[in-house]
Design a protein around this motif. Sequence first.
Motif, PDB file in Angstrom:
ATOM      1  N   THR A  44      -4.581   3.830   9.136  1.00 49.92           N
ATOM      2  CA  THR A  44      -4.182   4.842   8.156  1.00 49.92           C
ATOM      3  C   THR A  44      -2.784   5.364   8.463  1.00 49.92           C
ATOM      4  OG1 THR A  44      -6.482   5.470   7.778  1.00 49.92           O
ATOM      5  CG2 THR A  44      -4.802   7.072   7.140  1.00 49.92           C
ATOM      6  N   THR A  96       0.374   4.899   6.008  1.00 50.25           N
ATOM      7  CA  THR A  96       1.107   6.092   5.561  1.00 50.25           C
ATOM      8  C   THR A  96       2.583   5.955   5.876  1.00 50.25           C
ATOM      9  OG1 THR A  96      -0.854   7.470   5.862  1.00 50.25           O
ATOM     10  CG2 THR A  96       1.276   8.609   5.836  1.00 50.25           C
ATOM     11  N   TRP A  97       2.908   5.477   7.073  1.00 51.53           N
ATOM     12  CA  TRP A  97       4.308   5.296   7.459  1.00 51.53           C
ATOM     13  C   TRP A  97       4.980   4.274   6.551  1.00 51.53           C
ATOM     14  CZ3 TRP A  97       7.099   1.055   9.045  1.00 51.53           C
ATOM     15  CH2 TRP A  97       8.395   1.320   9.492  1.00 51.53           C
ATOM     16  N   ASN A 105       4.155   3.342   3.492  1.00 47.92           N
ATOM     17  CA  ASN A 105       4.296   3.874   2.139  1.00 47.92           C
ATOM     18  C   ASN A 105       5.427   4.898   2.071  1.00 47.92           C
ATOM     19  OD1 ASN A 105       3.319   4.011  -0.618  1.00 47.92           O
ATOM     20  ND2 ASN A 105       2.680   6.090  -0.094  1.00 47.92           N
ATOM     21  N   THR A 106       5.500   5.770   3.054  1.00 48.25           N
ATOM     22  CA  THR A 106       6.570   6.770   3.095  1.00 48.25           C
ATOM     23  C   THR A 106       7.931   6.092   3.192  1.00 48.25           C
ATOM     24  OG1 THR A 106       5.083   8.358   4.131  1.00 48.25           O
ATOM     25  CG2 THR A 106       7.433   8.788   4.356  1.00 48.25           C
TER      26      THR A 106
END
Length: 178
Positions: A34, A38-39, A41-42
């Motif tokens: 996760t 998240t990294w 996508n950011t």
Amino acid sequence: MTAERDSPSRRGDEPLNRLERQVETLAAEHELATAQATWENTNRIGLLWVHAGIGALAGVLILSAGTATSLERIFGPAAAPLTGWVPLIGGLLLADGLRSKPRSVPLEVVGLFLLLGWDLALTAGFLIAYFTALGLPTSRPYPVAVYGGLAALICVHLWTLRKVLRVRREHDRRHGGA
């Protein structure tokens, strides 16, 4: 072996202890996956903001100061408005899609396609200028690499957004659009 390890109650807990360790391992792996997702996508969204900013800023600069001399010589007076408005509108649409809650992927796609068209048009214009040897300082090949590279990056973003749209449609199909 000690009497404690051999006791019936301790042996009965072994499967539960193994299961607990497996659940803890799965939870740690899920947390890591996760965090990585998240990294990534950011990072991708940050790059999209950079494209939006470059397009909007370049459009404003071209509209206020003109486009490359080689492009004006090839395409005439229409070069500046065309090469200015397309990236400006593309950058603003992309930014609007990114800032919407929830994100508007269709707006992002339209903005990216406008920026892609702009990058490809500038790449072609600089190729023409380079090969027709206009004798201008801007008739060097490096802009082809810059705009061609930006076009390639936008294609990667469009490919990713295609997958995002597919996953969203599948989610909506399974969950009744919720």
